[in-house]
Motif scaffolding. Sequence first.
Motif, PDB file in Angstrom:
ATOM      1  N   VAL A  75     -15.536  31.292 -90.264  1.00 45.54           N
ATOM      2  CA  VAL A  75     -14.967  31.531 -88.939  1.00 45.54           C
ATOM      3  C   VAL A  75     -15.217  30.319 -88.031  1.00 45.54           C
ATOM      4  O   VAL A  75     -14.349  29.923 -87.251  1.00 45.54           O
ATOM      5  N   VAL A  76     -16.379  29.722 -88.143  1.00 47.06           N
ATOM      6  CA  VAL A  76     -16.723  28.554 -87.323  1.00 47.06           C
ATOM      7  C   VAL A  76     -15.769  27.398 -87.624  1.00 47.06           C
ATOM      8  O   VAL A  76     -15.289  26.724 -86.699  1.00 47.06           O
ATOM      9  N   TYR A  77     -15.467  27.157 -88.899  1.00 50.58           N
ATOM     10  CA  TYR A  77     -14.536  26.091 -89.264  1.00 50.58           C
ATOM     11  C   TYR A  77     -13.155  26.359 -88.666  1.00 50.58           C
ATOM     12  O   TYR A  77     -12.478  25.441 -88.196  1.00 50.58           O
ATOM     13  N   GLY A  78     -12.730  27.603 -88.682  1.00 54.88           N
ATOM     14  CA  GLY A  78     -11.431  27.957 -88.109  1.00 54.88           C
ATOM     15  C   GLY A  78     -11.382  27.739 -86.607  1.00 54.88           C
ATOM     16  O   GLY A  78     -10.424  27.163 -86.077  1.00 54.88           O
ATOM     17  N   ILE A  79     -12.407  28.187 -85.914  1.00 52.83           N
ATOM     18  CA  ILE A  79     -12.459  27.998 -84.463  1.00 52.83           C
ATOM     19  C   ILE A  79     -12.502  26.515 -84.125  1.00 52.83           C
ATOM     20  O   ILE A  79     -11.821  26.052 -83.199  1.00 52.83           O
ATOM     21  N   PHE A  80     -13.280  25.757 -84.886  1.00 55.01           N
ATOM     22  CA  PHE A  80     -13.352  24.308 -84.677  1.00 55.01           C
ATOM     23  C   PHE A  80     -11.964  23.686 -84.771  1.00 55.01           C
ATOM     24  O   PHE A  80     -11.562  22.899 -83.903  1.00 55.01           O
ATOM     25  N   ALA A  81     -11.206  24.004 -85.823  1.00 50.62           N
ATOM     26  CA  ALA A  81      -9.890  23.393 -86.032  1.00 50.62           C
ATOM     27  C   ALA A  81      -8.929  23.753 -84.901  1.00 50.62           C
ATOM     28  O   ALA A  81      -8.181  22.896 -84.419  1.00 50.62           O
TER      29      ALA A  81
END
Length: 122
Positions: A75-81
């Motif tokens: 989820v963190v990678y998605g929010i970052f992108a």
Amino acid sequence: MTGALGSLHGFAARVLLAYAVALALWGTYRYFRNQELGGGFRASFLIMAGLTAVQGLLGLATFLLGVRPAELLHVVYGIFAVIFLPGTYLYSQGGTRRREAVILAGAAWIVSIAYLRGIATG
């Protein structure tokens, strides 16, 4: 329903990864050839940012339906992108066109890594 949505989310992640790598190669080529980025590259970059947001909404829908990623880091990678791409685009607009090329090409490489890590942690 959740299986189809999860499959669509997984497929879209792989498509976005390929798209980001293609943009990264394109931008890097233009940078090293000392060429400006054209409107086509900028539009493609914004399309990637928009598709990333749609991908995030697919992931959110899957999450709300009860399917959880293997690791919360996914989820963190998605929010970052979702935050990184439009922010980088706006940041790249002030300055020379060569600076824009290195920033947007670099952003495409960075988000490619985020997509890959998102796939790996999904």
